[in-house]
Write an enzyme that holds these catalytic residues in place. Structure first.
Site, PDB file in Angstrom:
ATOM      1  N   HIS A   1      45.598  10.623  42.552  1.00  0.00           N
ATOM      2  CA  HIS A   1      46.645  11.059  43.463  1.00  0.00           C
ATOM      3  C   HIS A   1      48.011  11.158  42.808  1.00  0.00           C
ATOM      4  O   HIS A   1      48.692  12.165  42.976  1.00  0.00           O
ATOM      5  CB  HIS A   1      46.699  10.294  44.778  1.00  0.00           C
ATOM      6  CG  HIS A   1      47.426  11.145  45.776  1.00  0.00           C
ATOM      7  ND1 HIS A   1      46.824  12.143  46.481  1.00  0.00           N
ATOM      8  CD2 HIS A   1      48.735  11.258  46.059  1.00  0.00           C
ATOM      9  CE1 HIS A   1      47.717  12.813  47.162  1.00  0.00           C
ATOM     10  NE2 HIS A   1      48.889  12.296  46.940  1.00  0.00           N
TER      11      HIS A   1
ATOM     12  N   GLU B   1      48.395  12.009  39.945  1.00  0.00           N
ATOM     13  CA  GLU B   1      48.234  13.251  39.180  1.00  0.00           C
ATOM     14  C   GLU B   1      48.715  14.461  39.991  1.00  0.00           C
ATOM     15  O   GLU B   1      49.282  15.393  39.432  1.00  0.00           O
ATOM     16  CB  GLU B   1      46.760  13.425  38.794  1.00  0.00           C
ATOM     17  CG  GLU B   1      46.462  14.673  37.969  1.00  0.00           C
ATOM     18  CD  GLU B   1      46.691  14.484  36.475  1.00  0.00           C
ATOM     19  OE1 GLU B   1      47.394  13.528  36.109  1.00  0.00           O
ATOM     20  OE2 GLU B   1      46.162  15.286  35.693  1.00  0.00           O
TER      21      GLU B   1
ATOM     22  N   HIS C   1      43.521   7.742  50.601  1.00  0.00           N
ATOM     23  CA  HIS C   1      43.360   8.778  51.627  1.00  0.00           C
ATOM     24  C   HIS C   1      42.350   9.840  51.177  1.00  0.00           C
ATOM     25  O   HIS C   1      41.982  10.697  51.964  1.00  0.00           O
ATOM     26  CB  HIS C   1      44.703   9.379  52.083  1.00  0.00           C
ATOM     27  CG  HIS C   1      45.398  10.262  51.105  1.00  0.00           C
ATOM     28  ND1 HIS C   1      46.747  10.446  51.117  1.00  0.00           N
ATOM     29  CD2 HIS C   1      44.953  11.011  50.079  1.00  0.00           C
ATOM     30  CE1 HIS C   1      47.102  11.275  50.145  1.00  0.00           C
ATOM     31  NE2 HIS C   1      46.017  11.632  49.510  1.00  0.00           N
ATOM     32  N   HIS C   2      41.916   9.736  49.929  1.00  0.00           N
ATOM     33  CA  HIS C   2      40.794  10.585  49.482  1.00  0.00           C
ATOM     34  C   HIS C   2      39.460   9.964  49.867  1.00  0.00           C
ATOM     35  O   HIS C   2      38.405  10.513  49.586  1.00  0.00           O
ATOM     36  CB  HIS C   2      40.840  10.766  47.974  1.00  0.00           C
ATOM     37  CG  HIS C   2      42.067  11.496  47.495  1.00  0.00           C
ATOM     38  ND1 HIS C   2      42.094  12.850  47.337  1.00  0.00           N
ATOM     39  CD2 HIS C   2      43.309  11.053  47.182  1.00  0.00           C
ATOM     40  CE1 HIS C   2      43.299  13.216  46.919  1.00  0.00           C
ATOM     41  NE2 HIS C   2      44.058  12.149  46.833  1.00  0.00           N
TER      42      HIS C   2
ATOM     43  N   SER D   1      64.392  23.482  42.006  1.00  0.00           N
ATOM     44  CA  SER D   1      65.744  22.927  42.176  1.00  0.00           C
ATOM     45  C   SER D   1      66.724  23.510  41.164  1.00  0.00           C
ATOM     46  O   SER D   1      67.930  23.500  41.390  1.00  0.00           O
ATOM     47  CB  SER D   1      65.728  21.403  42.035  1.00  0.00           C
ATOM     48  OG  SER D   1      64.861  20.826  42.976  1.00  0.00           O
TER      49      SER D   1
ATOM     50  N   HIS E   1      36.285  24.725  36.284  1.00  0.00           N
ATOM     51  CA  HIS E   1      37.477  25.303  36.905  1.00  0.00           C
ATOM     52  C   HIS E   1      38.470  24.206  37.292  1.00  0.00           C
ATOM     53  O   HIS E   1      39.649  24.270  36.941  1.00  0.00           O
ATOM     54  CB  HIS E   1      37.089  26.125  38.135  1.00  0.00           C
ATOM     55  CG  HIS E   1      38.242  26.499  39.022  1.00  0.00           C
ATOM     56  ND1 HIS E   1      39.131  27.507  38.708  1.00  0.00           N
ATOM     57  CD2 HIS E   1      38.667  25.989  40.203  1.00  0.00           C
ATOM     58  CE1 HIS E   1      40.047  27.594  39.660  1.00  0.00           C
ATOM     59  NE2 HIS E   1      39.789  26.679  40.584  1.00  0.00           N
TER      60      HIS E   1
ATOM     61  N   ARG F   1      32.597  21.810  50.824  1.00  0.00           N
ATOM     62  CA  ARG F   1      32.945  22.234  49.465  1.00  0.00           C
ATOM     63  C   ARG F   1      31.715  22.212  48.586  1.00  0.00           C
ATOM     64  O   ARG F   1      30.722  21.569  48.890  1.00  0.00           O
ATOM     65  CB  ARG F   1      33.890  21.218  48.827  1.00  0.00           C
ATOM     66  CG  ARG F   1      35.206  21.091  49.400  1.00  0.00           C
ATOM     67  CD  ARG F   1      35.880  19.840  48.853  1.00  0.00           C
ATOM     68  NE  ARG F   1      36.250  20.025  47.449  1.00  0.00           N
ATOM     69  CZ  ARG F   1      36.899  19.102  46.742  1.00  0.00           C
ATOM     70  NH1 ARG F   1      37.220  17.950  47.289  1.00  0.00           N
ATOM     71  NH2 ARG F   1      37.225  19.318  45.482  1.00  0.00           N
TER      72      ARG F   1
ATOM     73  N   SER G   1      47.327  12.528  24.653  1.00  0.00           N
ATOM     74  CA  SER G   1      48.361  13.555  24.513  1.00  0.00           C
ATOM     75  C   SER G   1      49.486  13.332  25.508  1.00  0.00           C
ATOM     76  O   SER G   1      50.666  13.314  25.153  1.00  0.00           O
ATOM     77  CB  SER G   1      47.716  14.929  24.717  1.00  0.00           C
ATOM     78  OG  SER G   1      48.675  15.878  25.104  1.00  0.00           O
ATOM     79  N   SER G   2      49.115  13.125  26.772  1.00  0.00           N
ATOM     80  CA  SER G   2      50.148  12.978  27.803  1.00  0.00           C
ATOM     81  C   SER G   2      50.902  11.667  27.664  1.00  0.00           C
ATOM     82  O   SER G   2      52.104  11.614  27.915  1.00  0.00           O
ATOM     83  CB  SER G   2      49.519  13.054  29.196  1.00  0.00           C
ATOM     84  OG  SER G   2      49.077  14.355  29.449  1.00  0.00           O
TER      85      SER G   2
ATOM     86  N   THR H   1      59.309  14.537  51.090  1.00  0.00           N
ATOM     87  CA  THR H   1      58.917  15.913  50.795  1.00  0.00           C
ATOM     88  C   THR H   1      59.626  16.868  51.746  1.00  0.00           C
ATOM     89  O   THR H   1      60.136  17.916  51.332  1.00  0.00           O
ATOM     90  CB  THR H   1      57.388  16.062  50.921  1.00  0.00           C
ATOM     91  OG1 THR H   1      56.767  14.983  50.221  1.00  0.00           O
ATOM     92  CG2 THR H   1      56.918  17.369  50.327  1.00  0.00           C
TER      93      THR H   1
ATOM     94  N   TRP I   1      35.020  17.865  39.155  1.00  0.00           N
ATOM     95  CA  TRP I   1      36.080  17.310  38.307  1.00  0.00           C
ATOM     96  C   TRP I   1      36.384  15.856  38.668  1.00  0.00           C
ATOM     97  O   TRP I   1      37.026  15.151  37.914  1.00  0.00           O
ATOM     98  CB  TRP I   1      37.349  18.161  38.359  1.00  0.00           C
ATOM     99  CG  TRP I   1      38.290  17.850  39.483  1.00  0.00           C
ATOM    100  CD1 TRP I   1      38.182  18.287  40.769  1.00  0.00           C
ATOM    101  CD2 TRP I   1      39.470  17.039  39.441  1.00  0.00           C
ATOM    102  NE1 TRP I   1      39.209  17.802  41.517  1.00  0.00           N
ATOM    103  CE2 TRP I   1      40.019  17.028  40.732  1.00  0.00           C
ATOM    104  CE3 TRP I   1      40.116  16.322  38.437  1.00  0.00           C
ATOM    105  CZ2 TRP I   1      41.176  16.325  41.049  1.00  0.00           C
ATOM    106  CZ3 TRP I   1      41.270  15.618  38.757  1.00  0.00           C
ATOM    107  CH2 TRP I   1      41.800  15.618  40.046  1.00  0.00           C
TER     108      TRP I   1
ATOM    109  N   LYS J   1      63.227  17.328  50.789  1.00  0.00           N
ATOM    110  CA  LYS J   1      63.404  18.291  49.697  1.00  0.00           C
ATOM    111  C   LYS J   1      63.397  19.729  50.226  1.00  0.00           C
ATOM    112  O   LYS J   1      64.246  20.536  49.855  1.00  0.00           O
ATOM    113  CB  LYS J   1      62.279  18.140  48.675  1.00  0.00           C
ATOM    114  CG  LYS J   1      62.486  16.964  47.758  1.00  0.00           C
ATOM    115  CD  LYS J   1      61.689  17.166  46.483  1.00  0.00           C
ATOM    116  CE  LYS J   1      62.086  16.113  45.477  1.00  0.00           C
ATOM    117  NZ  LYS J   1      61.945  16.565  44.107  1.00  0.00           N
TER     118      LYS J   1
ATOM    119  N   TYR K   1      51.161  14.471  42.066  1.00  0.00           N
ATOM    120  CA  TYR K   1      52.634  14.491  41.974  1.00  0.00           C
ATOM    121  C   TYR K   1      53.085  14.766  40.560  1.00  0.00           C
ATOM    122  O   TYR K   1      54.150  15.345  40.344  1.00  0.00           O
ATOM    123  CB  TYR K   1      53.206  13.191  42.546  1.00  0.00           C
ATOM    124  CG  TYR K   1      52.909  13.129  44.012  1.00  0.00           C
ATOM    125  CD1 TYR K   1      53.617  13.936  44.893  1.00  0.00           C
ATOM    126  CD2 TYR K   1      51.856  12.379  44.513  1.00  0.00           C
ATOM    127  CE1 TYR K   1      53.299  13.977  46.221  1.00  0.00           C
ATOM    128  CE2 TYR K   1      51.522  12.412  45.845  1.00  0.00           C
ATOM    129  CZ  TYR K   1      52.250  13.205  46.705  1.00  0.00           C
ATOM    130  OH  TYR K   1      51.922  13.255  48.019  1.00  0.00           O
TER     131      TYR K   1
ATOM    132  N   ASP L   1      66.677  17.805  19.469  1.00  0.00           N
ATOM    133  CA  ASP L   1      65.210  17.829  19.492  1.00  0.00           C
ATOM    134  C   ASP L   1      64.769  16.667  20.372  1.00  0.00           C
ATOM    135  O   ASP L   1      65.589  15.955  20.928  1.00  0.00           O
ATOM    136  CB  ASP L   1      64.622  17.701  18.066  1.00  0.00           C
ATOM    137  CG  ASP L   1      63.203  18.287  17.993  1.00  0.00           C
ATOM    138  OD1 ASP L   1      62.453  18.147  18.989  1.00  0.00           O
ATOM    139  OD2 ASP L   1      62.860  18.884  16.968  1.00  0.00           O
TER     140      ASP L   1
END
Lengths: 312, 564
Positions: free
Chosen positions: B263, B265, B312-313, B278, B87, B460, B180-181, B338, B150, B341, B267, B116
């Site tokens: 992290h 990731e 911070h993780h 926006s 998941h 968790r 790919s990315s 943040t 994950w 925004k 964002y 293109d």
């Protein structure tokens, strides 16, 4: 054409969803449960301090939440499209934008200040109470690392916590230099009240995490590292069993890696420790006797042979 | 389409949607395999990502069913651990990140007035690598699905504790989707840097394009780190190295490497969602975006700070005080841009004339929900508080508010907003409203109570729990909510499928948009535009409409939004 004519009451769903969400929030606060909105506490001063710090953040969070959601709700109701209404073509407002940037920063400075003010109480263990336990295992250690925080007088009951799939083992520093002879227990840690207990947390296979919510935060047990924490259970909690469980995924039975901490009076603890020590000593003596039977030396053999098979 | 009026005066000509099909686009099902058209690739990205979203959603519902009762025996711990691993991996690697690539692929060339992407063939490669990553990963469920979460923390993900091939399938997925990315990101960067329409300086670029640019830069910075980390894990598992196992290796090294990618990731997932919001808000508030420069700058600042908050993780690991304090303060700092925004978005609505169409409703839902995820993040940034909350359902609630309340609601807002452009037809508004209602209620029921679950002591990733405190009650609320959320999502997906055939014809610019993708037919021809007028502001399409009004006398404001 007015928008209301093209899609009847588009606001209704949004407002209903908002109302339901708000109602949900209120219903939750209505439930008479201590741990609905705040962390568990009550077993140790550090858990209580974390709880207090959390509540300060919670108050600020609610203020920000209601203010921002309020302005949002007001804007979408007040400035919904009406016939003849003209949108103000504003591109920005530098002073306002600088203002709310500073405002956000100020809130965070306050939070940082409060955190730093409360940090010592959470991290630094205090001395044990006057009538706390002070027997074997509380001798001051000479070379503590910076991470291994000790009370000012250096006297705390030291317990080594070891995580393994899927059980916790506790080894008490009972004064015996040979750590293999130390008192140990699985699952349930017996500790004296009114006494500062410092934990050295390790793991022997994968990462686990030591967490008894009412006794403070969680600390990971990482193979190859030692993590430290402490707690001090108030005297009136003697007889209480605190429950916790491993908080870092450690395999299939991670959910079943439960830990209990049983608080007893210092006198009861002294008796418990002595009884454990006696049984370990007795077990050691039994092992020595068994070893003589199973793996006899030449001398043992001679006496055994004469005892078991007397010469005809 | 009106033919080009060759006799018209070159300067005073009334701008009109002009796009003759220079090349006969290939049709038929094989064209989907051979295409290098950014729009077709974009659609394939969107559809594939939504298929993975459905799979990930089914896994989530199974997880919630298992937790619907205390001491439940519905699923075995093995199956449960595999479910949350697949998941999480699906939603991050196969849904949110690639669907943003899908939006980017479809929209970036249109929004900047290009025909293109810069490298169309690389673009196709990027999609097929993504699909291959997903297929390889999902194939593992027929052999030995991964069970390590994950985040794949070592030593649990090492061969000694996870001997099955599931971890290797996960590593393969990280590599394939990573390539790919990376390929896609380079493509986005080059396209945005070089192919903008005349007059579109950096200060006139649509905010969505800004966020895709930053998304691409973050991916380029973060992906090599995870590629290295998973390669080290692979050699640990199969080739005798020992990077992550004591006594020679260190499990914490994995966590640093993983979160240095992990992290940013977050964002990478949420910044394009910010971009979508926006774009939507000013169109439906009929008002320019408030503080364009501040929002663009905040995007850059968030990305920069996002590279400096990874530990911070790791607040509960044995780490020195200075590490804890640094990462608490850097996480605090990220709250400022943040917050800026969010304030700017609300100010965009302020004094507008808000038209409540489906994209806007989703954008407002995004604002109200993402705020909760942002605020709960502050609790987690304060490391002594995090010691209680870390690895509990409070964290699960937090990141689902961010990624579902933030990401998914913005994604669905974007799907509704650009559906007319992509399909040429309008989505059903009523169905969209009902869907949003279920999604909003479902998300609130599912995840709001999970904060309390965590505070009540539930960690968790546990497949069963004893009914201590209110754990069973809270879990039941959450499980019921998850089905509302699922129903809401299914209704929207049904809406897209149905409206693609039966929706009202949209025309080039049904919402009265601000950006150039509306200055071409819906769906756009293969070459997008024959000609793009010079861009003079951040709202070129509004300028074009004004010029049309001035020169032709037809006021577009007379034309209300398409009604159904």
């Amino acid at each position: 054409m007015a928008p209301t004519a093209t899609y009847p009451n588009p606001r209704r769903i949004l407002i209903a969803a908002f109302a339901l969400a708000a109602l949900g929030l209120l219903a939750f606060t209505g439930v008479a449960s201590a741990d609905l909105l705040t962390p568990q506490s009550g077993g140790s001063p550090n858990a209580d301090d974390i709880d207090t710090l959390y509540k300060i953040v919670l108050v600020l969070a609610f203020i920000i939440f209601f203010a921002v959601e309020g302005v949002l709700l007001y804007s979408i109701i007040k400035y919904r499209h009406r016939k003849g209404a003209v949108a103000a073509q504003i591109h920005g407002n530098t002073r306002l934008e600088i203002g709310w940037t500073i405002g956000a920063a100020v809130i965070l400075v306050i939070l940082g200040g409060v955190t730093f003010a409360m940090l010592p109480g959470i991290r630094n263990p205090p001395n044990s109470q006057a009538n706390g336990y002070s027997g074997p295992g509380t001798e001051p250690i000479k070379f503590a690392s910076a991470a291994d925080r000790q009370p000012p007088n250096g006297r705390a009951l030291r317990i080594a916590v070891n995580g393994q799939q899927y059980v916790w083992r506790y080894t008490y520093a009972d004064g015996d230099k040979n750590r293999l002879n130390n008192v140990f227990a699985y699952n349930t840690m017996v500790v004296p009240t009114g006494t500062t207990v410092t934990l050295e947390i390790r793991a022997q296979d994968v990462i686990h995490s030591w967490w008894i919510p009412q006794l403070g935060g969680k600390f990971d047990a990482v193979p190859g590292h030692t993590n430290y924490t402490w707690f001090q259970i108030p005297e009136d909690k003697a007889g209480t069993v605190f429950r916790g469980q491993c908080a870092e995924l450690c395999g299939r039975n991670h959910a079943n890696m439960i830990a209990y901490v049983k608080a007893v009076t210092p006198e009861q603890f002294k008796l418990w420790l002595a009884a454990k020590k006696r049984s370990i000593d007795a077990a050691n003596r039994d092992v020595i006797a068994q070893r003589k039977v199973l793996f006899p030396t030449a001398a043992d053999k001679a006496t055994q042979d004469s005892a078991v098979n007397p010469t005809p | 389409m009106a033919a080009v009026d060759t006799t018209a005066q070159s300067v005073t000509r009334v701008p009109q949607v002009l796009a003759s099909k220079v090349e006969r686009p290939s049709t038929g099902w094989t064209s989907w395999f051979t295409t290098t058209d950014h729009k077709k690739i974009g659609i394939m990205y969107l559809v594939t990502a939504l298929v993975f979203f459905i799979l990930g959603g089914v896994e989530a519902l199974m997880i919630r069913l298992q937790l619907g009762a205390a001491d439940n025996t519905l699923l075995s711990p093995q199956v449960y651990n595999a479910l949350f691993t697949i998941h999480g991996t699906t939603m991050v690697f196969l849904f949110v990140v690639p669907i943003m690539a899908g939006f980017g692929n479809y929209l970036v060339p249109l929004m900047i007035g290009a025909r293109d992407m810069a490298f169309p063939k690389l673009n196709a490669l990027s999609y097929w690598m993504f699909l291959a990553g997903g297929v390889v990963f999902y194939a593992s469920i027929f052999f030995s699905p991964p069970e390590m979460g994950w985040t794949a923390y070592t030593p649990l993900s090492e061969k000694a504790f996870s001997p099955g091939g599931g971890v290797d399938a996960w590593i393969f997925l990280a590599h394939l989707t990573g390539i790919s990315s990376l390929v896609g990101s380079v493509n986005f960067y080059v396209t945005i840097a070089n192919m903008r329409a005349p007059g579109m300086g950096w200060g006139r670029m649509p905010l969505f394009v800004w966020t895709i640019l930053i998304y691409a830069i973050l991916l380029i910075l973060a992906l090599p780190v995870i590629a290295a980390a998973v390669t080290m894990l692979l050699t640990d598992r199969h080739f005798g190295t020992n990077f992550f196992m004591p006594p020679d290796g260190d499990p914490l090294l994995w966590q640093h490497l993983f979160w240095f990618f992990g992290h940013p990731e977050v964002y990478i997932m949420i910044l394009p969602a910010f971009g979508i919001v926006s774009e939507i808000l000013p169109v439906f508030a009929r008002k320019p975006i408030f503080g364009y420069k501040a929002i663009a700058a905040a995007t850059v600042v968030i990305a920069f700070l996002g590279l400096l908050v990874w530990a911070h993780h790791m607040f509960t690991t044995p780490s020195p005080s200075v590490v804890l304090i640094f990462f608490m303060l850097s996480s605090f700092l990220i709250a400022i841009p943040t917050g800026v925004k969010i304030f700017n978005w609300i100010a965009t609505l302020w004094r507008g004339t808000i038209v409540f169409k489906s994209p806007l409703l989703f954008a407002i839902a995004f604002l109200s929900l993402f705020l909760i995820g942002g605020i709960s993040g502050i609790f987690l940034a304060i490391f002594p508080v995090d010691w209680q909350l870390h690895d509990t359902y409070f964290v699960v609630a937090h990141f689902h508010y961010v990624i579902v309340g933030g990401g998914v609601f913005a994604i669905f807002g974007g799907l509704y907003y650009w559906f007319p452009k992509i399909s040429g037809r309008m989505p059903n508004e009523r169905l969209a409203q009902v869907s949003l209602g279920f999604m909003y209620l479902g998300l609130t029921l599912t995840f709001l109570i999970q904060h309390s679950l965590g505070l009540d002591g539930m960690p968790r990733r546990i497949y069963e729990y004893q009914d201590i405190g209110n754990l069973e009650l809270y879990n039941q609320i959450s499980t019921v909510g998850s089905w509302f959320l699922g129903l809401g999502i299914v209704l929207s997906l049904y809406n897209f499928v149905r409206s693609a055939k039966k929706g009202a014809i949209a025309g080039p610019d049904p919402w009265l948009g601000n950006t150039l993708e509306w200055f071409t037919p819906s769906p756009p021809p293969q070459n997008n535009f024959d000609e793009v007028p010079r861009v003079r502001s951040i709202e070129p399409m509004k300028d074009i409409r004004r010029q049309v009004e001035r020169q032709s006398g037809i006021t577009s404001d007379d034309r209300e939004l398409v009604s159904h």
